[in-house]
Design an enzyme around this catalytic site. Structure first.
Site, short mmCIF file in Angstrom:
data_model
loop_
_atom_site.label_atom_id
_atom_site.label_comp_id
_atom_site.label_asym_id
_atom_site.label_seq_id
_atom_site.Cartn_x
_atom_site.Cartn_y
_atom_site.Cartn_z
N SER A 1 0.81 -1.36 0.07
CA SER A 1 0.28 -0.13 0.02
C SER A 1 0.77 1.52 0.48
O SER A 1 1.88 1.26 1.00
CB SER A 1 -1.01 -0.24 1.00
OG SER A 1 -2.02 1.42 1.85
N GLY A 2 0.34 1.89 -1.15
CA GLY A 2 1.69 3.42 -1.08
C GLY A 2 2.73 3.40 -2.26
O GLY A 2 3.04 4.10 -1.68
N THR B 1 -1.46 2.54 -8.13
CA THR B 1 -2.44 3.36 -9.38
C THR B 1 -2.50 4.34 -9.92
O THR B 1 -2.67 4.87 -10.76
CB THR B 1 -3.59 3.82 -7.90
OG1 THR B 1 -4.18 2.36 -6.69
CG2 THR B 1 -4.84 4.39 -8.56
N ASN C 1 -1.34 5.29 3.26
CA ASN C 1 -1.26 6.11 2.14
C ASN C 1 -2.53 7.01 2.06
O ASN C 1 -3.61 6.88 2.21
CB ASN C 1 -1.53 4.88 0.51
CG ASN C 1 -1.81 5.59 -0.75
OD1 ASN C 1 -1.86 7.09 -0.83
ND2 ASN C 1 -1.94 4.80 -1.31
N SER D 1 -5.86 5.27 -0.39
CA SER D 1 -5.62 3.90 -0.69
C SER D 1 -6.70 3.51 -1.10
O SER D 1 -7.54 3.81 -1.32
CB SER D 1 -5.59 3.37 0.46
OG SER D 1 -4.75 2.01 0.83
N SER D 2 -6.26 2.44 -2.29
CA SER D 2 -7.38 2.16 -2.63
C SER D 2 -7.70 1.36 -2.37
O SER D 2 -7.20 0.12 -1.66
CB SER D 2 -6.85 1.26 -3.99
OG SER D 2 -6.15 2.22 -4.85
N GLY E 1 -2.10 -4.04 -1.97
CA GLY E 1 -0.75 -4.78 -1.97
C GLY E 1 -0.78 -5.88 -0.92
O GLY E 1 -1.37 -6.01 0.59
N GLU F 1 -0.44 -6.72 2.92
CA GLU F 1 -0.60 -6.04 3.71
C GLU F 1 -0.02 -7.03 5.23
O GLU F 1 -0.61 -7.56 4.99
CB GLU F 1 -1.89 -5.74 3.55
CG GLU F 1 -1.42 -4.67 3.54
CD GLU F 1 -3.51 -3.99 4.13
OE1 GLU F 1 -3.42 -2.77 3.34
OE2 GLU F 1 -4.28 -4.12 4.03
N1 LIG Z 1 4.99 8.12 -10.57
C1 LIG Z 1 4.68 9.02 -9.29
N2 LIG Z 1 5.07 9.77 -9.13
C2 LIG Z 1 4.90 10.63 -8.16
N3 LIG Z 1 3.82 10.24 -7.48
C3 LIG Z 1 3.72 9.41 -7.03
C4 LIG Z 1 4.24 8.10 -8.28
N4 LIG Z 1 3.55 7.12 -7.67
C5 LIG Z 1 2.50 6.87 -6.21
N5 LIG Z 1 3.06 8.59 -6.52
C6 LIG Z 1 2.13 9.43 -4.56
O1 LIG Z 1 2.49 7.92 -4.39
C7 LIG Z 1 1.28 8.94 -3.67
C8 LIG Z 1 0.55 6.72 -3.20
O2 LIG Z 1 0.90 5.81 -4.67
P1 LIG Z 1 -0.67 4.81 -4.63
O3 LIG Z 1 -2.12 5.56 -4.57
O4 LIG Z 1 -0.94 5.15 -6.06
O5 LIG Z 1 -0.43 3.95 -4.06
P2 LIG Z 1 -1.17 2.88 -4.16
O6 LIG Z 1 0.38 1.34 -4.45
O7 LIG Z 1 -2.17 2.31 -5.57
O8 LIG Z 1 -1.67 2.42 -2.55
P3 LIG Z 1 -2.67 1.72 -2.17
O9 LIG Z 1 -2.49 -0.20 -2.40
O10 LIG Z 1 -3.08 1.81 -0.50
O11 LIG Z 1 -3.87 1.98 -3.34
C9 LIG Z 1 0.30 8.96 -4.39
O12 LIG Z 1 -1.05 9.54 -4.17
C10 LIG Z 1 1.46 9.97 -4.93
O13 LIG Z 1 1.40 10.98 -4.48
MG LIG Z 2 -3.99 1.93 -5.16
#
Ligand SMILES: Nc1ncnc2c1ncn2[C@@H]1O[C@H](COP(=O)(O)OP(=O)(O)OP(=O)(O)O)[C@@H](O)[C@H]1O
Ligand SMILES: [Mg+2]
Length: 1078
Positions: free
Chosen positions: A107-108, A112, A157, A160-161, A387, A389
């Site tokens: 997560s984070g 996404t 995050n 977070s999804s 992811g 957890e």
């Molecule tokens: N390529 C990137 N460039 C800039 N910022 C990023 C990038 N990837 C992620 N981030 C930052 O990290 C934060 C978390 O990313 P994201 O929501 O994609 O995580 P996740 O893997 O989907 O987490 P979760 O499993 O909780 O959904 C985003 O809100 C953004 O601020």
């Molecule tokens: Mg996500």
């Protein structure tokens, strides 16, 4: 010329971990850190992309970058997520292979974001057009909607999804997007009712309260204040960097683009509001006779508003919170709910309502974005699933168990597909296959999903089992069945080797996942797996009039009462993961492994331990090893030859044969040991990265030599060209200068010549001029002398003639002038015959001529005056002349008549319709028609009569009727008598013995007396057949009335009334007319 680049150019650390030397965990992490510090967040392991979350926006997602990576080979440029997206899209479009992009990480870690980057890249490079753009826009805009409803701020995050998402994007044969299908996996619905400390509920609740207009909030019966709602955690309601109000507008806009109707959006918001209201319903206990407490709704206001929002009858819902109907053996029983159960029921309803709304949203989006065309599609799937957890202190519950199970399955498919792909490549390339050792997590998957004794199967069994079922009985069961499993650990097991393990509490079990050991607390497993919603509640919901409720709670339909239990959450999830895995296996996988650099969600921090943990459980080092077990590096012959051709004289600068032969020659020439490489069909395989680096090193050195050579040649060429240019310039400058000098010299000579020439010409001209002037003066002198001479001669000869004629000439001239002046003086005289003026004679000698001229001139102007007379005018004047002859100086009335024109027809008898009959009775032209007074002899008074005169008779007629009273032929008229005075009386005396005389004479009076009598006299003069009519002018005359003769006498003296003459009868023989004195 196309510039060939490679990922090996300007590489920071190594861009592809396969080339890492030496390969161990430390060097792996060092490499990641090194690259991360240089803003290189992407690194490859072969075709897998490792993505480090930068936690800040980097300028590497610009349209220029998209163009840079478009249609380029994977290893051509430095590692980027676009390279992977491009590779996947091109092999989908050109090789017709369905693709899937598997994004994993905790997560984070940026899953996404990565999925959105892939989608936006594909949207940017695929076809364009109005329809295609609409599809793209809808696909991209589905993200904000799902994120608003399915994402939340967590400790890890801010966005977070809280659900798993798999999206299939469908393309046609050209690679244009046609539509898509989204599948969602297990929304973390427990969050609706309760959030861990520091976390929030789903974004939409906060977005709605902050962003909706006052009007909308009023309609939804909501208050802007978060603190009014039990379901919203307050300590982190406002998140830094998140603008809920703006996001709300974005979501509404996205919903509109995706195709939601305004009413649908409203319905969705109503359900969201209803969930908030539901959380505010509270219960209080009410004691019953049987000693049990029964729950009652505390404050009914929220309940009422919620029921209004959903269109539910309040009493039905209220009852459903207090009682529960249990059906057993076809019998229905109603049991009461205590307060705790009521709260459980309330939360279950809220969770179900929200999660079903979420699933409905996904279905609704799918409806909008589904591909229209029925043709065969190519598919690119993007998987963004939660992811792995692991919560500290064994806080992992059913959700984490499910999530981690899903990750196990993904790892499984990763292992299977990567190895299979590797293996297939060797076979394809005809390379000998060596077996690779790796950890296969199939055994863990089996522990969880095995149908007989898997953990999920046992949980289901427990849930369905009659009797008391608790989380502990479930754990007992696990302990008995899984005790021997090498990846399962539990303390309760009597024979367990973990009995003394105090890190393993009693109510927990531990699974050794491929990514590490995870301690699960069994509390809530059974409940969450059951996912029960009391039937009374679902039936109450089904009865709601709200448009969505029936679709959301179909099981509440009383007509379809189904006693069978609904499938458990675990069962459903296992089934959907199974379907997903099958789906993924048919596609070509592309991996993005997301790594989170720190726990603080900030940029620039790289926590080694955290990264190390992720690298470890993602099995990345293993992944590199697997990749390198055979050959670490492979490259098509063409690109290998292109890159290293400078290392061998035979291949430099151009190899003319097949690329493979070129590579062979090259490697032999470089004396690379033969065991270090193998020749595939289209690629060269290099076993050891060191070999590649040696080649790279030599290449770099060679490039330096080449650079020097190029520099040398270039400098020589440059100096030579410069020299030649200088030489050429010098010649040009010299030529120009010479030309300039010659031009100057020539100009000087030319102007000197001109000066001299002009001086000479001037001198010559002056000479000629002087000569000419002299000649002219001579000629003039001769002429003057001759003229004087001639003059003298002529004067001398003509003097005698001049004296003889001078007197007569002067006289003639003078006379001529005088006459001229005299005649011009006469011009002032007017043309009027009445004008008697004539200028006085200027000279005595003109006397005779002067009088004659006056007479002639008068006659001439009279003739001119007469000449302009017409016949009628002449007749009028003649008449006037005659009147003057008759009356002038004889009758006092005459002078007043002179100025009056003789009109004749005063009655306008021709035109006036009143006299039409009378007019038609007249046989001749009427010369005069007038109104007269006929004097009555009896009293001397006048009565009006019409008097008409023609050439042969006069007629008297009645004034009103126009009837003829008397018509007398003119020959019968003897004479006319008038007075000398200014009256209008006249007597027409008839000849004695004539036919008309019997009636007697007429005594009449008229205003036009002079005209009447003149006309009568004129007719008499012009007619040849009769005598002149006598006109008798005297103040006393006799008039014959029938037998009597009466004397009419005129006397001066004004009558009493008016100033016209009045007639009066004095006696039988006298009529007296008194005429006013003038
Ligand atoms: N390529 C990137 N460039 C800039 N910022 C990023 C990038 N990837 C992620 N981030 C930052 O990290 C934060 C978390 O990313 P994201 O929501 O994609 O995580 P996740 O893997 O989907 O987490 P979760 O499993 O909780 O959904 C985003 O809100 C953004 O601020
Ligand atoms: Mg996500």
């Amino acid at each position: 010329m196309e510039v060939k680049t490679s990922l090996l150019d300007n590489m920071i650390g190594v861009g592809d971990m396969v080339l890492l030397e030496p390969l161990n965990e430390d060097s792996f992490i060092m490499n990641l850190r090194n690259r991360f510090d240089h803003n290189e967040i992407y690194t490859y392991i072969g075709s897998v992309v490792i993505s480090m979350n930068p936690y800040r926006s980097l300028p590497i997602y610009t349209p220029q970058k998209v163009e840079e990576y478009r249609n380029r080979n994977f290893y051509e440029l430095s590692p980027h997520i676009y390279a992977l997206a491009d590779e996947a899209y091109r092999s989908l479009r050109d090789q017709d292979k369905d693709q899937c992009i598997l994004i994993t990480g905790e997560s984070g870690a940026g899953k996404t974001e990565a999925s959105k980057l892939v989608m936006s890249y594909v949207a940017a490079v695929c076809g364009k057009g109005q329809e295609v753009n609409k599809v793209k826009e809808q696909l991209l805009q589905s993200n904000p909607v799902l994120e608003a409803f399915g994402n939340a701020k967590t400790m890890r995050n801010d966005n977070s999804s809280r659900f798993g998402k798999y999206m299939d994007i469908e393309f046609d044969f050209k690679g244009d997007p046609l539509g898509g299908v989204i599948s969602n996996y297990l929304l973390e619905k427990s969050r609706v009712c309760k959030q861990p400390r520091g976390e929030r509920n789903f974004h939409i609740f906060y977005q709605l309260l902050s962003g909706a207009s006052d009007d909308t909030l009023m309609k939804l019966k909501l208050d802007r204040d978060f603190s009014k709602y039990n379901y919203l955690s307050l300590d982190s309601a406002n998140v830094n960097g998140l603008d809920d109000a703006a996001s709300f507008r974005t979501v509404r806009n996205a919903m509109q683009i995706v195709g939601f109707m305004e009413a649908e959006v409203q319905s969705v918001l109503e359900l969201v509001a209803a969930v908030l209201k539901l959380g505010n319903i509270e219960f209080k206990p009410e004691s019953r006779v049987n000693g049990f407490d029964e729950s009652r709704v505390k404050d009914k206001n929220d309940l009422k508003e919620m029921c209004e929002l959903l269109g539910i009858e309040q009493s039905v819902l209220e009852r459903a919170f207090s009682y529960r109907t249990v059906e057993a053996k076809m019998e229905k029983m109603s049991t009461t709910l205590n307060v705790a159960q009521a709260y459980y029921a309330r939360d279950a309803l809220a969770k179900n309502l929200y999660s079903r709304l979420f699933s409905w949203l996904v279905t609704r989006i799918n409806e909008s974005i589904k591909a229209q065309a029925k043709t065969r599609h190519k598919v690119m799937g993007v998987l963004d699933i939660y992811g792995f957890e692991i919560f500290e202190e064994g806080d992992n519950s059913f959700e984490q168990f499910i999530i981690n199970y899903c990750n196990e399955k993904l790892q499984q498919i990763f292992i299977e597909l990567t190895l299979r792909e590797e293996q297939e490549e060797y076979i394809r390339e005809d390379i000998e296959w060596t077996n690779i050792e790796y950890f296969n997590n199939a055994v863990i998957c089996d522990l969880i999903e095995n149908n007989q004794n898997g953990i999920l199967a046992m949980l289901d069994e427990e849930c369905l089992r009659p009797g008391t079922v608790t989380d502990d009985t479930f754990l007992d069961k696990l302990n008995t069945i899984c005790a021997e499993h090498q990846h399962f650990e539990s303390r309760l097991n009597k024979n367990s080797k973990f009995l003394t393990d105090h890190s393993l509490p009693h109510s927990c079990f531990r699974i050794q996942h491929y990514a590490g050991k995870v301690l699960y607390r069994v509390e809530g497993f059974v409940d969450k797996n059951n996912d029960l919603l009391y039937r009374d509640l679902s039936q109450a919901m089904y009865k709601a009039t709200h448009s969505l409720m029936r679709q959301l709670f179909p099981e509440g339909n009383p007509a379809k009462v189904n006693l069978k239990r609904p499938p458990t959450a675990g069962f459903q999830f296992k089934a959907s993961v199974g379907v997903l895995m099958k789906n993924l296996q048919t596609k070509n996988p592309n991996y993005i492994r997301c790594i989170k650099p720190n726990d603080k969600k900030v940029a620039h921090i790289f926590t080694d331990s955290l990264v190390c943990h992720q690298v470890r459980y993602l099995g990345l080092v293993e992944n590199v090893r697997v990749r390198r077990a055979g050959y670490a590096f492979r490259q098509p012959y063409e690109s290998c030859l292109e890159r290293y051709k400078m290392l061998c004289k035979k291949t430099w600068p151009q190899w003319r044969g097949p690329a493979r032969d070129g590579v062979e020659v090259l490697l032999t020439d470089c004396s690379v040991p033969t065991e270090e490489f193998a020749y595939g069909r289209s690629k060269i395989f290099i076993r050891n990265p060191r070999t590649l680096f040696t080649l790279e090193e030599r290449r770099r050195a060679c490039l330096e030599d080449l650079a020097t050579l190029i520099q040398k040649i270039y400098r020589g060429w440059k100096s030579r060209t410069h020299f030649l240019l200088l030489k050429k310039s010098q010649v040009v400058v010299a030529a120009w200068y010479r030309r300039y000098a010659q031009q100057n010299k020539y100009q000087k000579i030319k102007s000197a010549t001109l000066v001299m020439q002009s001086f000479i010409r001037g001198w010559k001209a002056r000479n000629i001029l002087r000569q000419l002037k002299y000649e002219k003066r001579c000629k003039e002198a001769v002429t003057t002398i001759a003229a004087y001479w001639h003059g003298t001669q002529v004067r001398r000869e003509y003097r005698k003639f001049f004296r003889a004629n001078a007197g007569k000439k002067i006289y003639d001239f003078t006379i001529q002038r005088i006459m001229q002046k005299y005649f011009l003086g006469l011009k002032t005289t007017t043309m009027s015959p009445m004008d008697n003026t004539w200028p006085a004679k200027p000279y005595g000698f003109l006397e005779g001529a002067h009088t004659q001229l006056r007479r002639i001139f008068h006659l001439w102007r009279c003739k001119k005056y007469r000449g302009q007379f017409t016949e009628e005018k002449k007749a009028v004047y003649e008449e006037k002349l005659e009147a003057s002859e008759i009356f002038k100086d004889k009758k006092a009335l005459y002078p007043s008549s002179v100025s009056q024109p003789f009109k004749g027809d005063y009655l306008e008898i021709q035109k006036n319709p009143k006299y039409q009959k009378l007019n038609s009775a007249m046989e001749e032209k009427v010369l005069l028609a007038d109104l007269v007074n006929k004097i009555n002899r009896a009293n001397g008074k006048g009565s009006p009569r019409l008097f008409l005169l023609t050439k042969s008779n006069f007629v008297l007629a009645d004034q009103k009727t126009g009837q003829v009273k008397a018509s007398v032929p003119l020959p019968d008229l003897a004479s006319v008598s008038v007075s000398t005075q200014s009256d209008g009386f006249f007597a027409l005396k008839l000849k004695e013995g004539s036919a008309s005389a019997s009636k007697g004479d007429f005594l009449l009076s008229s205003e036009h007396l002079i005209e009447i009598i003149t006309k009568l006299h004129r007719i008499g003069t012009t007619a040849a057949d009769r005598d002149q009519i006598n006109i008798d002018i005297s103040d006393e005359f006799l008039v014959q009335f029938k037998q009597d003769k009466v004397c009419v006498k005129f006397i001066q003296g004004g009558p009493k009334n008016g100033n016209s003459a009045a007639c009066k009868r004095k006696n039988n023989r006298l009529l007296e007319v008194s005429v006013p004195s003038p």
